[in-house]
Design a protein around this motif. Structure first.
Motif, PDB file in Angstrom:
ATOM      1  N   SER A  21     -33.122  41.909 -43.197  1.00  0.00           N
ATOM      2  CA  SER A  21     -34.099  42.104 -42.138  1.00  0.00           C
ATOM      3  C   SER A  21     -34.729  43.468 -42.298  1.00  0.00           C
ATOM      4  O   SER A  21     -34.028  44.479 -42.360  1.00  0.00           O
ATOM      5  N   LEU A  22     -36.045  43.507 -42.344  1.00  0.00           N
ATOM      6  CA  LEU A  22     -36.736  44.792 -42.435  1.00  0.00           C
ATOM      7  C   LEU A  22     -36.769  45.497 -41.081  1.00  0.00           C
ATOM      8  O   LEU A  22     -36.887  46.711 -41.010  1.00  0.00           O
ATOM      9  N   GLU A  23     -36.637  44.737 -40.017  1.00  0.00           N
ATOM     10  CA  GLU A  23     -36.689  45.309 -38.672  1.00  0.00           C
ATOM     11  C   GLU A  23     -35.319  45.751 -38.158  1.00  0.00           C
ATOM     12  O   GLU A  23     -35.219  46.671 -37.356  1.00  0.00           O
ATOM     13  N   TYR A  24     -34.260  45.070 -38.583  1.00  0.00           N
ATOM     14  CA  TYR A  24     -32.915  45.364 -38.122  1.00  0.00           C
ATOM     15  C   TYR A  24     -32.012  45.607 -39.325  1.00  0.00           C
ATOM     16  O   TYR A  24     -31.520  44.659 -39.946  1.00  0.00           O
ATOM     17  N   PRO A  25     -31.758  46.864 -39.671  1.00  0.00           N
ATOM     18  CA  PRO A  25     -31.011  47.160 -40.906  1.00  0.00           C
ATOM     19  C   PRO A  25     -29.558  46.710 -40.894  1.00  0.00           C
ATOM     20  O   PRO A  25     -28.952  46.586 -41.950  1.00  0.00           O
ATOM     21  N   ASN A  26     -28.986  46.431 -39.730  1.00  0.00           N
ATOM     22  CA  ASN A  26     -27.581  46.017 -39.681  1.00  0.00           C
ATOM     23  C   ASN A  26     -27.410  44.504 -39.769  1.00  0.00           C
ATOM     24  O   ASN A  26     -26.302  44.006 -39.642  1.00  0.00           O
TER      25      ASN A  26
END
Length: 85
Positions: A52-57
């Protein structure tokens, strides 16, 4: 032919969420969850990494089988009988 089987999402706490494709039943997903990834890969499964580019975790995999679903069911049944799952 490459058939989408499921997607697998993982968070930073190592939680795993499997989302099955429509034509894959719950029994096959449970078998896929219980079989080591190396064995699945040796038997025609492919794991393609997703991020995910928006949520790194959050990351995961798209799980494909290199063939038709009936072939996948046969392979899973053979692995199950060999490993005693």
């Amino acid at each position: 032919m490459r058939t989408l089987v499921a997607t697998l999402l993982e968070n930073n706490k190592k939680g795993k969420i499997y989302c099955a494709a429509r034509k894959v039943d719950d029994l096959h997903i449970e078998l896929i969850k219980s079989i080591d990834r190396k064995i699945l890969t040796e038997n025609g499964f492919t794991f393609i990494r997703m991020i995910s580019l928006e949520y790194p975790n959050i990351s995961g995999y798209a799980i494909f089988f290199e063939g038709h679903l009936d072939q996948m069911a046969r392979i899973l049944k053979e692995i199950k009988s060999r490993s005693g799952l």
